[in-house]
Design a protein around this motif. Structure first.
Motif, mmCIF file in Angstrom:
data_model
loop_
_atom_site.group_PDB
_atom_site.id
_atom_site.type_symbol
_atom_site.label_atom_id
_atom_site.label_comp_id
_atom_site.label_asym_id
_atom_site.label_seq_id
_atom_site.Cartn_x
_atom_site.Cartn_y
_atom_site.Cartn_z
ATOM 1 N N ALA A 52 -13.813 -11.274 -19.747
ATOM 2 C CA ALA A 52 -12.534 -11.977 -19.643
ATOM 3 C C ALA A 52 -11.841 -12.146 -20.995
ATOM 4 O O ALA A 52 -10.617 -12.147 -21.079
ATOM 5 C CB ALA A 52 -12.744 -13.342 -18.987
ATOM 6 N N THR A 53 -12.622 -12.305 -22.055
ATOM 7 C CA THR A 53 -12.041 -12.505 -23.382
ATOM 8 C C THR A 53 -11.685 -11.203 -24.082
ATOM 9 O O THR A 53 -10.897 -11.192 -25.034
ATOM 10 C CB THR A 53 -13.018 -13.268 -24.300
ATOM 11 N N GLY A 54 -12.272 -10.092 -23.635
ATOM 12 C CA GLY A 54 -12.075 -8.828 -24.330
ATOM 13 C C GLY A 54 -12.815 -8.745 -25.650
ATOM 14 O O GLY A 54 -12.431 -7.983 -26.543
ATOM 15 N N ALA A 55 -13.874 -9.522 -25.801
ATOM 16 C CA ALA A 55 -14.612 -9.570 -27.067
ATOM 17 C C ALA A 55 -15.243 -8.227 -27.399
ATOM 18 O O ALA A 55 -15.578 -7.438 -26.516
ATOM 19 C CB ALA A 55 -15.693 -10.644 -26.998
ATOM 20 N N ARG A 56 -15.409 -7.975 -28.694
ATOM 21 C CA ARG A 56 -16.094 -6.767 -29.143
ATOM 22 C C ARG A 56 -17.401 -7.071 -29.855
ATOM 23 O O ARG A 56 -18.117 -6.169 -30.277
ATOM 24 C CB ARG A 56 -15.183 -5.935 -30.029
ATOM 25 N N TYR A 57 -17.691 -8.345 -30.073
ATOM 26 C CA TYR A 57 -18.985 -8.788 -30.581
ATOM 27 C C TYR A 57 -19.434 -9.981 -29.743
ATOM 28 O O TYR A 57 -18.607 -10.757 -29.244
ATOM 29 C CB TYR A 57 -18.910 -9.241 -32.044
ATOM 30 N N PHE A 58 -20.750 -10.157 -29.616
ATOM 31 C CA PHE A 58 -21.250 -11.392 -29.022
ATOM 32 C C PHE A 58 -22.558 -11.788 -29.684
ATOM 33 O O PHE A 58 -23.257 -10.965 -30.284
ATOM 34 C CB PHE A 58 -21.432 -11.273 -27.499
ATOM 35 N N VAL A 59 -22.866 -13.077 -29.579
ATOM 36 C CA VAL A 59 -24.149 -13.616 -30.034
ATOM 37 C C VAL A 59 -24.682 -14.518 -28.930
ATOM 38 O O VAL A 59 -23.977 -15.427 -28.475
ATOM 39 C CB VAL A 59 -24.013 -14.424 -31.341
ATOM 40 N N MET A 60 -25.905 -14.278 -28.510
ATOM 41 C CA MET A 60 -26.580 -15.129 -27.526
ATOM 42 C C MET A 60 -27.818 -15.723 -28.190
ATOM 43 O O MET A 60 -28.568 -15.019 -28.865
ATOM 44 C CB MET A 60 -26.978 -14.325 -26.288
ATOM 45 N N GLU A 61 -28.009 -17.023 -27.985
ATOM 46 C CA GLU A 61 -29.165 -17.735 -28.552
ATOM 47 C C GLU A 61 -29.927 -18.402 -27.421
ATOM 48 O O GLU A 61 -29.315 -18.925 -26.479
ATOM 49 C CB GLU A 61 -28.673 -18.770 -29.573
ATOM 50 N N ASN A 62 -31.262 -18.373 -27.511
ATOM 51 C CA ASN A 62 -32.047 -19.015 -26.463
ATOM 52 C C ASN A 62 -33.484 -19.159 -26.941
ATOM 53 O O ASN A 62 -33.828 -18.795 -28.068
ATOM 54 C CB ASN A 62 -31.987 -18.189 -25.162
ATOM 55 N N VAL A 63 -34.330 -19.686 -26.060
ATOM 56 C CA VAL A 63 -35.742 -19.867 -26.383
ATOM 57 C C VAL A 63 -36.449 -18.518 -26.435
ATOM 58 O O VAL A 63 -35.938 -17.497 -25.963
ATOM 59 C CB VAL A 63 -36.430 -20.779 -25.348
ATOM 60 N N ARG A 64 -37.651 -18.511 -27.023
ATOM 61 C CA ARG A 64 -38.402 -17.274 -27.179
ATOM 62 C C ARG A 64 -38.632 -16.557 -25.853
ATOM 63 O O ARG A 64 -38.643 -15.332 -25.789
ATOM 64 C CB ARG A 64 -39.760 -17.565 -27.826
ATOM 65 N N GLN A 65 -38.824 -17.325 -24.777
ATOM 66 C CA GLN A 65 -39.194 -16.730 -23.492
ATOM 67 C C GLN A 65 -38.076 -15.901 -22.875
ATOM 68 O O GLN A 65 -38.308 -15.145 -21.920
ATOM 69 C CB GLN A 65 -39.616 -17.843 -22.517
#
Length: 364
Positions: free
Chosen positions: A108-121
């Protein structure tokens, strides 16, 4: 500047790191936060206090595609409790399905980069495998790993999954900026310590800017006083019993002779803090006693150990539980800054951004 959208934003720890990012020695900001999505009104209020009134306080599932701001970069961590090893009944947990909303935000944003953060699992989950397969099929280049926050200038030993995506080509994860002090084969500075982060604060909390902790009972203070430097509940138990204070050792402790070694533990001045969870102000939850004072760490100390600086504001009228939850769930800003600067440098290298932080091309 590159336009930034933060989904599942919390109080804005990742946005703060991106706001601090610079490239090629320039003092100019690189990223402009234009939208955040956070359904918790307390966290949203903290975000707005620090970054401005562009927070959408709705469940992300209720936000239509056309309401997302155009952006160059989407960041965020879908709620991690569904993947956490602390959540034993996580199969079918709705929170595990919110990666689909993250993917929708990218489109929806048309992004060309992303970063996802979460737990090790996260990396071992079927949900992430599906997300990654779909993203690669749509042309995303993916870099992923579990990073130790202490390696990136955070005074805390916290391991988190970081996933970076780019539509422009391969992109590496950030290289460490710090190293363990016992590592003799590096020129990097040593990890930041608890003392580096909170040693400047008065030992007796003054109440300023959340430098306050729970008000322990006299019995609790007596127990705390029997925890030696760098000690834990077993040291406390031995000390109490040596002084004939057997009645201050609860049966549940006496009967549990192994495990939970961090409970009622003191932090070590000379090492990074342990993982700061959402109830870090409760010593019964972990190694959250001050290194010297007979008290738990304060909310402000927890924020500093997460890597927030003294200028970041948390509303004074909120409850301790609300603010503690925001801090414990946050992405440490120094880690986020390292990631942001990798993206910024890549944008410069690919001609999308000049060295002064000015976009060369429009959002895709």
């Amino acid at each position: 500047m590159l336009r930034l959208v933060d989904v599942f934003a919390g109080c804005g720890g990742m946005t703060e790191g991106f706001r601090q990012a610079r490239v090629d020695g320039s003092d100019a900001p690189v990223f402009e936060p234009v939208m955040a999505v956070e359904h918790d009104p307390f966290a949203a209020e903290t975000y707005a206090l620090n970054f401005g009134d562009h927070v959408d306080v709705r469940d992300i599932r209720l936000i239509p595609d056309e309401d997302f701001e155009p952006a160059d970069v989407v960041i965020g961590g879908p709620p991690c409790q569904g993947f956490s090893s602390l959540n034993r009944n996580r199969e079918g947990d709705l929170r595990r399905q919110l990666w689909q909303e993250y993917a929708r935000a990218l489109r929806a944003t048309g992004a060309r980069y992303f970063v996802m953060e979460n737990v090790r699992q996260l990396l071992a989950s079927p949900e992430y495998a599906t997300f990654k397969a779909e993203a690669v099929g749509e042309g995303w280049f993916i870099a992923e790993d579990v990073l130790l926050t202490a390696d990136y200038g955070v005074p805390q030993a916290r391991r988190r999954t970081i996933v970076i995506g780019s539509l422009k080509g391969d992109l590496a994860l950030p290289t460490p900026t710090h190293a363990a002090p016992e590592d003799l084969f590096t020129d990097l500075p040593p990890w930041l310590t608890v003392h580096d982060a909170i040693g400047h604060l008065p030992s007796e909390p003054d109440g300023e800017r959340w430098h306050r902790s729970r008000n322990p009972t006299d019995v609790s203070r007596l127990r705390y006083s029997h925890v030696p430097r760098n000690g834990n509940r077993f040291d406390m138990q031995r000390s109490l019993e040596a002084e004939g204070l057997h009645d201050l050792v609860p049966p549940c402790w006496r009967n549990k002779t192994t495990g939970t070694t961090d409970v009622f533990g003191r932090m070590d001045w000379e090492r990074p803090a342990p993982t700061i969870r959402t109830e870090f102000y409760k010593p019964e939850k972990g190694r959250y006693l001050h290194p010297e004072a007979d008290r738990p760490i304060t909310i402000r100390e927890g924020a500093l150990l997460m890597g927030f600086d003294d200028e970041f504001e948390f509303p004074e009228h909120m409850s301790m539980s609300h603010v503690g939850r925001q801090i414990g769930n946050a992405v440490p800003p120094p880690l986020a800054r390292c990631i942001a600067e990798v993206i910024a440098q890549d944008a410069v290298t690919r001609g999308l951004l000049d060295a002064g932080g000015v976009p060369v091309t429009l959002v895709r």
